[in-house]
Every structure is written in C-alpha cells, then in structure tokens.
Design a protein around this motif. Structure first.
Motif, mmCIF file in Angstrom:
data_model
loop_
_atom_site.group_PDB
_atom_site.id
_atom_site.type_symbol
_atom_site.label_atom_id
_atom_site.label_comp_id
_atom_site.label_asym_id
_atom_site.label_seq_id
_atom_site.Cartn_x
_atom_site.Cartn_y
_atom_site.Cartn_z
ATOM 1 N N GLU A 92 0.813 -1.201 0.000
ATOM 2 C CA GLU A 92 0.000 0.000 0.000
ATOM 3 C C GLU A 92 0.860 1.270 0.000
ATOM 4 O OE1 GLU A 92 -3.614 2.032 2.520
ATOM 5 O OE2 GLU A 92 -2.930 0.041 3.104
ATOM 6 N N GLU A 94 1.053 5.604 -0.280
ATOM 7 C CA GLU A 94 0.299 6.800 0.086
ATOM 8 C C GLU A 94 1.076 8.002 -0.457
ATOM 9 O OE1 GLU A 94 -1.866 7.898 4.162
ATOM 10 O OE2 GLU A 94 0.286 7.646 4.395
ATOM 11 N N GLU A 95 0.369 8.923 -1.099
ATOM 12 C CA GLU A 95 1.031 10.132 -1.596
ATOM 13 C C GLU A 95 1.086 11.173 -0.489
ATOM 14 O OE1 GLU A 95 1.910 10.975 -4.944
ATOM 15 O OE2 GLU A 95 0.913 9.427 -6.144
ATOM 16 N N GLY A 96 2.213 11.855 -0.377
ATOM 17 C CA GLY A 96 2.337 12.931 0.607
ATOM 18 C C GLY A 96 3.358 13.950 0.133
ATOM 19 N N PRO A 111 4.917 9.237 -3.636
ATOM 20 C CA PRO A 111 4.323 8.010 -3.094
ATOM 21 C C PRO A 111 5.331 7.269 -2.213
ATOM 22 C CG PRO A 111 5.006 7.646 -5.365
ATOM 23 C CD PRO A 111 5.358 9.076 -5.034
ATOM 24 N N ARG A 114 3.019 2.877 3.071
ATOM 25 C CA ARG A 114 2.303 3.399 4.233
ATOM 26 C C ARG A 114 2.801 2.774 5.539
ATOM 27 N NH1 ARG A 114 -3.039 5.570 5.047
ATOM 28 N NH2 ARG A 114 -3.723 5.177 2.925
ATOM 29 N N GLY A 134 2.603 5.838 8.432
ATOM 30 C CA GLY A 134 2.332 7.255 8.262
ATOM 31 C C GLY A 134 3.575 8.106 8.081
ATOM 32 N N ARG A 138 7.249 7.613 6.254
ATOM 33 C CA ARG A 138 7.651 8.488 5.141
ATOM 34 C C ARG A 138 9.049 9.072 5.369
ATOM 35 N NH1 ARG A 138 5.392 10.859 0.936
ATOM 36 N NH2 ARG A 138 3.462 9.780 1.463
#
Ligand code: NI
Length: 177
Positions: A92, A94-96, A111, A114, A134, A138
């Motif tokens: 999985e 997650e873009e941030g 990306p 996660r 989270g 990252r």
C-alpha cells in the motif's frame, strides 16, 4: 560541533550509493552525528543523511517534536539510524508532500509505503527494530533514499505536483527532510 554545508540537488555526490559503517562507537562516527544534529537543528529539518553533508556513509538522523504549527503531524522520536534495512509490510502506497534540505524552497507529492519495518543500529551499535506507519514511515523512506543516491523529485509521479513552497503553500512555514 559544527554546522555543515548541505549539498544541493545537482551535486553528483548526492547520487552515489553510500557505504556501510563498519565500526560503531568511534570518535569519527560520534563527530559526524553531532554535526548532522547541529546542521539539522540550524536548518529546522525533520531529518538529514550523511551524504547530504558529503559523507558517503549509511548514517541518517531524524525526528519531529510535536509542533503547534503542525497539529496533524504526528511526532517522530529522535533517531540515529546506521546501516538501515527497510521492509514494507504490504504494497500500500500513500502520496504525501515532501521537502528536502538538498532541494530548498520546494515541495513535491511523493508516493511512499504506508507501513514498514525498519532495522539498523544506533551509533553505539545497539540494534533498532521498529514497525511504523504514516509520517514516521515516510521520513525513514526519504532518509534511506539519500543513502542510495535517490532524491525525492526522482520519485514524483506527476511533475505537475512539484513546485515552490510559497506558491503551493502560501504563508506556511514548512519543514524539510
Ligand atoms: Ni532530504
């Protein structure tokens, strides 16, 4: 110790693969970490890796205290991470938004996994083994990328999501990795 000059994107040393630390708890390693801490603090960063100050060793530090300016940003404990290994827990992503002390004044949407497990050592050779998610996950991925010669703009999927802080986030005071 000393605030070191941070190399900026375009410097070929940021694209090299760093080599593992072979001896822990040495004066040289402690001096490097003290300099990284001083430099990160002076620039108000969330993390910094040794290659960013021109040292090709697999050493990074990071940490974010709870900050009233970022009520949503979860705190990340201050960590010295040497010879890290990362293992995503699943696929999985997650873009941030990320920034980097080597790419000053900019932000890009990146990306990242996660959830992941990371292992490594502190400066004394004590083992670190954490499972995180989270923002903590990252930051670790961003710093470990520096050890492999990867800068976050190289991971942006759509370069329309790359720009200057004051345009993307006017009036905000942002922290860099
Ligand atoms: Ni960075």
């Amino acid at each position: 110790m000393a605030i070191r000059e941070v190399l900026k994107m375009g410097d070929p040393r940021l694209l090299e693969k760093a080599r593992p630390v072979e001896r822990f708890d040495t004066p040289g390693l402690h001096a490097l970490i003290a300099d990284l801490q001083d430099t990160m603090k002076a620039l108000d960063g969330a993390g910094i890796a040794a290659p960013q100050v021109g040292v090709g060793l697999r050493v990074a530090i990071f940490g974010v205290e709870r900050n009233p300016r970022y009520p949503d940003a979860e705190p990340v404990p201050f960590t010295v991470l040497v010879n890290p290994a990362l293992a995503p827990l699943d696929n999985e992503l997650e873009e941030g938004w990320e920034g980097c002390l080597s790419v000053p004044g900019m932000r890009g949407l990146v990306p990242r996994y996660r959830r992941l497990r990371y292992q490594g050592y502190n400066q004394f050779g004590k083992a670190i083994d954490r499972t995180v998610g989270g923002f903590h996950a990252r930051v670790v991925q961003h710093e470990c990328d520096h050890l492999d010669g990867v800068l976050y703009p190289m991971r942006i999927r759509d370069l329309r999501n790359f720009g200057f802080n004051e345009v993307l986030f006017p009036g905000q005071d942002l922290i860099d990795d």
